[in-house]
Motif scaffolding. Structure first.
Motif, PDB file in Angstrom:
ATOM      1  N   LEU A  99     -25.185  44.501 -10.952  1.00  0.00           N
ATOM      2  CA  LEU A  99     -23.891  44.027 -11.432  1.00  0.00           C
ATOM      3  C   LEU A  99     -22.960  43.744 -10.257  1.00  0.00           C
ATOM      4  O   LEU A  99     -22.247  42.738 -10.226  1.00  0.00           O
ATOM      5  N   ILE A 119     -21.110  35.534  -6.665  1.00  0.00           N
ATOM      6  CA  ILE A 119     -20.328  34.350  -7.011  1.00  0.00           C
ATOM      7  C   ILE A 119     -19.022  34.341  -6.229  1.00  0.00           C
ATOM      8  O   ILE A 119     -18.073  33.641  -6.584  1.00  0.00           O
ATOM      9  N   MET A 127     -25.516  32.617  -5.815  1.00  0.00           N
ATOM     10  CA  MET A 127     -26.830  33.264  -5.876  1.00  0.00           C
ATOM     11  C   MET A 127     -27.201  33.644  -7.304  1.00  0.00           C
ATOM     12  O   MET A 127     -26.365  34.081  -8.082  1.00  0.00           O
ATOM     13  N   PHE A 153     -30.141  36.031  -9.269  1.00  0.00           N
ATOM     14  CA  PHE A 153     -31.012  37.126  -8.843  1.00  0.00           C
ATOM     15  C   PHE A 153     -32.285  37.194  -9.667  1.00  0.00           C
ATOM     16  O   PHE A 153     -32.430  36.530 -10.693  1.00  0.00           O
ATOM     17  N   LYS A 209     -33.513  39.733 -11.442  1.00  0.00           N
ATOM     18  CA  LYS A 209     -33.308  40.278 -12.790  1.00  0.00           C
ATOM     19  C   LYS A 209     -32.025  39.668 -13.349  1.00  0.00           C
ATOM     20  O   LYS A 209     -31.007  39.676 -12.658  1.00  0.00           O
ATOM     21  N   ASN A 216     -28.547  39.387 -14.600  1.00  0.00           N
ATOM     22  CA  ASN A 216     -27.507  40.416 -14.504  1.00  0.00           C
ATOM     23  C   ASN A 216     -26.158  39.926 -15.018  1.00  0.00           C
ATOM     24  O   ASN A 216     -25.183  39.909 -14.287  1.00  0.00           O
ATOM     25  N   PHE A 234     -22.555  39.993 -16.677  1.00  0.00           N
ATOM     26  CA  PHE A 234     -21.566  41.062 -16.749  1.00  0.00           C
ATOM     27  C   PHE A 234     -21.472  41.553 -18.187  1.00  0.00           C
ATOM     28  O   PHE A 234     -21.671  40.779 -19.120  1.00  0.00           O
ATOM     29  N   PRO A 235     -21.156  42.822 -18.399  1.00  0.00           N
ATOM     30  CA  PRO A 235     -21.000  43.308 -19.776  1.00  0.00           C
ATOM     31  C   PRO A 235     -19.701  42.820 -20.392  1.00  0.00           C
ATOM     32  O   PRO A 235     -18.844  43.593 -20.789  1.00  0.00           O
ATOM     33  N   LYS A 236     -19.533  41.509 -20.411  1.00  0.00           N
ATOM     34  CA  LYS A 236     -18.360  40.867 -20.994  1.00  0.00           C
ATOM     35  C   LYS A 236     -18.872  39.795 -21.954  1.00  0.00           C
ATOM     36  O   LYS A 236     -20.077  39.617 -22.084  1.00  0.00           O
ATOM     37  N   PHE A 238     -15.029  34.145 -15.450  1.00  0.00           N
ATOM     38  CA  PHE A 238     -14.678  35.157 -14.447  1.00  0.00           C
ATOM     39  C   PHE A 238     -14.593  34.573 -13.035  1.00  0.00           C
ATOM     40  O   PHE A 238     -13.560  34.679 -12.369  1.00  0.00           O
ATOM     41  N   GLY A 239     -15.679  33.925 -12.615  1.00  0.00           N
ATOM     42  CA  GLY A 239     -15.727  33.411 -11.240  1.00  0.00           C
ATOM     43  C   GLY A 239     -14.648  32.373 -10.994  1.00  0.00           C
ATOM     44  O   GLY A 239     -13.956  32.410  -9.970  1.00  0.00           O
ATOM     45  N   ARG A 299     -11.867  31.970 -12.548  1.00  0.00           N
ATOM     46  CA  ARG A 299     -10.530  32.544 -12.613  1.00  0.00           C
ATOM     47  C   ARG A 299     -10.165  33.246 -11.304  1.00  0.00           C
ATOM     48  O   ARG A 299      -9.074  33.070 -10.784  1.00  0.00           O
ATOM     49  N   ILE A 300     -11.115  34.015 -10.753  1.00  0.00           N
ATOM     50  CA  ILE A 300     -10.768  34.729  -9.525  1.00  0.00           C
ATOM     51  C   ILE A 300     -10.615  33.776  -8.354  1.00  0.00           C
ATOM     52  O   ILE A 300     -10.022  34.129  -7.347  1.00  0.00           O
ATOM     53  N   HIS A 301     -11.127  32.558  -8.496  1.00  0.00           N
ATOM     54  CA  HIS A 301     -10.919  31.591  -7.421  1.00  0.00           C
ATOM     55  C   HIS A 301      -9.755  30.662  -7.725  1.00  0.00           C
ATOM     56  O   HIS A 301      -9.615  29.613  -7.108  1.00  0.00           O
ATOM     57  N   ARG A 350     -23.094  30.769 -14.686  1.00  0.00           N
ATOM     58  CA  ARG A 350     -22.038  31.528 -14.023  1.00  0.00           C
ATOM     59  C   ARG A 350     -21.951  31.125 -12.553  1.00  0.00           C
ATOM     60  O   ARG A 350     -20.867  30.990 -11.993  1.00  0.00           O
ATOM     61  N   VAL A 391     -18.462  28.116 -10.399  1.00  0.00           N
ATOM     62  CA  VAL A 391     -17.539  28.166  -9.270  1.00  0.00           C
ATOM     63  C   VAL A 391     -17.786  27.004  -8.307  1.00  0.00           C
ATOM     64  O   VAL A 391     -17.239  26.982  -7.206  1.00  0.00           O
TER      65      VAL A 391
END
Lengths: 311, 264
Positions: free
Chosen positions: A194, A201, B94, B96, B98, B100, B102-104, B112-113, B115-117, B163, B167
């Motif tokens: 996680l 990202i 990247m 991965f 497995k 992964n 987010f638990p959202k 998420f990505g 927004r933070i940018h 995801r 970005v």
């Protein structure tokens, strides 16, 4: 001797009875087995017996003492039987415990985040972990003495000595280790993928921790906080030297009640429980009842929060 | 051995990676072409993933990691002390091994990505475009507010791809993205890769040689040798060329043996 052994081995290999494979209830090993099972079952019962008896007795004795007036009135003067309340102690416990949580939750959760996310395995982090474990084992009365020497005796809080705020600080010291440890452990359970996903990202470490990792660990952290608050709310020893006691409503003019000596339910039990006046003893039982119910409720809430995280 | 690549987006200049005293991979010279799919193949422990993680400084998170040589991204050294790894990872995303998510919610996973940018456009549109490009829109358009974890493994992996592209990175690194997926999901992810090639540069590590043939334009074959003076294997880049050359006309004997399935 040799022939004896040969005989014994022979009789093991060829049991004399025809039903040699059947369970023999009188065989020494089976008797021993059952006796031991019974013994440990008895010990297990003895281990939970105090809990059942204490809760049962407190609910029985205290339940009868609960009236609406308990929540709204002040305790009677010694020798009188009116009014019959302890509203001041209930408010006081809420104030002192709430103040302790306000201090301990940010510091504890922050410290746990530092240990689990920032320092991880360094020697500094390990020494902090060791320190937290030691603090968890420090007797609560020592925490009270510590705050007494540091805050009460020096009158460092705006010239006041005994106060709700000093009581909050003593309880906060007690709550800290639980909160730090559960936060640390809870964050360690968050899968590394996680964090990688978030960093991958282009999220910064701060965003990764606050928006992805901490929310994923919120229920173990909340569980620890609830248990710490429940434990602190019932503590007496640290409050005797710090919040002291008061037979009156909080003095709202003195720092909103926070800078004056304050009644709490646990100290009220300590003060009233051994008084030779029946009303006071009744109020001590009522306070015990409320504390026990509160701690039971907090434990149930903690279990529910933990279940919430598992699903 | 190394083909000349006119428009390289990432270049490795004599890259050697150590984990503590253990040398993972040594002396890699490699140019990744822009808007192409480059596959890294080779046996386990030969340093494919290690080199891949050097491209977006993911190895920084491993304490014992140290690197010699240079990794150039659009001509700029990624390991220059002035470079911010967070900015590098924004440009070089990247995916991965497995899945992964987010638990959202699915929506929040994509948003998420961005927004933070500081994305200021139409978020609904961005979410839809990203999911469409990752070929997972049809499967989750009716449950955008459900948890990303409610999707199947293959859908989760495509959600992670969505995801990553939300970005708008220039390069997407994929570390065995299909190793946890069934063949049908794998096929869908591969189709996604074909569609993404137009806008992104993709580098994919895979253990599946058919997959390398199906998706990639260039293939780098890594191999491992017993390292002198150290325990364990040390990886190196054995051969790098266009995919069809690697599989049909390999220059080195090791490559030939590996791609024909005689070892590894």
């Amino acid at each position: 001797m040799t022939s004896n052994m040969t005989n014994a081995m022979a009789s093991i290999r060829h049991p004399p009875t025809a039903s040699g494979l059947n369970y023999n209830p009188c065989a020494p090993r089976n008797l021993w087995n059952r006796a031991m099972n019974l013994l440990v079952a008895l010990f297990a019962l003895m281990a939970v017996l105090p809990l059942v008896v204490v809760i049962g007795y407190v609910l029985y004795k205290g339940g009868g003492a609960i009236t609406p007036a308990v929540f709204t009135e002040l305790p009677p003067a010694p020798g009188l039987s009116e009014p019959m309340g302890m509203g001041n102690a209930i408010i006081g416990t809420a104030m002192v415990t709430g103040g302790a949580a306000l201090v301990a939750v940010p510091v504890g959760v922050g410290g746990g985040i530092y240990l689990a996310e920032v320092a991880r395995k360094g020697s500094f982090a390990q020494s902090i972990r060791f320190g937290v474990n030691v603090l968890a084992g420090v007797p609560s009365i020592i925490c009270g003495l510590f705050i007494y020497a540091l805050v009460v005796n020096t009158r460092v809080l705006w010239g006041e000595s005994f106060s709700a705020m000093a009581g909050s600080l003593a309880l906060a010291v007690l709550m800290l280790p639980t909160i730090v440890k559960t936060t640390d452990e809870g964050l360690k359970l968050v899968p590394q993928e996680l964090r990688m996903g978030s960093l991958g990202i282009g999220a910064s470490r701060f965003v990764t921790i606050t928006r992805v990792v901490a929310p994923a660990a919120v229920s173990p952290i909340a569980t620890g906080v609830v248990l710490a608050i429940a434990r602190a709310a019932g503590e007496t020893a640290p409050l005797i030297f710090t919040a002291l006691f008061s037979p009156f409503w909080p003095d709202w003019s003195s720092g909103g009640g926070l800078l004056a000596p304050t009644a709490t339910m646990s100290v009220q039990i300590y003060n009233f429980g051994i008084m030779p006046f029946e009303p006071q003893v009744q109020l001590a039982w009522a306070a015990s009842f409320i504390l026990v119910v509160m701690i039971l409720a907090a434990n149930l809430l903690a279990r529910w929060l933990a279940r919430f995280s598992a699903s | 051995m190394t083909p000349s690549i006119a428009d390289a987006i990432i270049s490795c200049d004599n890259v050697t990676v150590n984990y503590g005293a253990f040398a993972a991979v040594r002396n890699v010279f490699l140019d990744i072409p822009r808007h192409k799919v480059t596959a890294f193949i080779g046996p386990s422990g030969c340093g494919k993933s290690t080199v891949l993680r050097c491209f977006n400084r993911m190895n920084d998170l491993i304490e014992s990691f140290s690197m010699k040589g240079k990794v150039l991204f659009n001509g700029k050294d990624l390991y220059d002390p002035r470079v911010d790894p967070v900015e590098v990872r924004r440009r070089i995303g990247m995916v991965f091994q497995k899945p992964n998510p987010f638990p959202k919610t699915i929506y929040e996973n994509i948003a998420f990505g961005a927004r933070i940018h500081g994305f200021r456009g139409d978020m609904d549109e961005l979410v839809e475009t990203s999911l469409r490009r990752a070929a997972v829109w049809d499967e989750c358009k009716d449950k955008l507010q459900e948890s990303g974890l409610s999707l199947s493994g293959g859908q989760q992996q495509r959600l992670c791809i969505a995801r990553a592209i939300a970005v708008e990175p220039e390069v997407i690194l994929m570390d065995e993205p299909c190793s946890a997926l069934d063949p049908i999901s794998t096929l869908k992810v591969e189709e996604t890769l074909h569609a993404l090639k137009k806008n992104f540069t993709i580098v994919i590590v895979t253990h599946n040689m058919q997959q390398a043939v199906r998706v990639s334009d260039m293939t780098a074959f890594y191999n491992a040798v017993d390292a002198e003076g150290s325990d364990g294997m040390m990886g190196y880049l054995a051969e790098y060329n266009e995919t069809k050359e690697i599989f049909n006309n390999p220059k080195s004997e090791d490559t030939k043996e590996y791609v024909t399935g005689r070892f590894g």
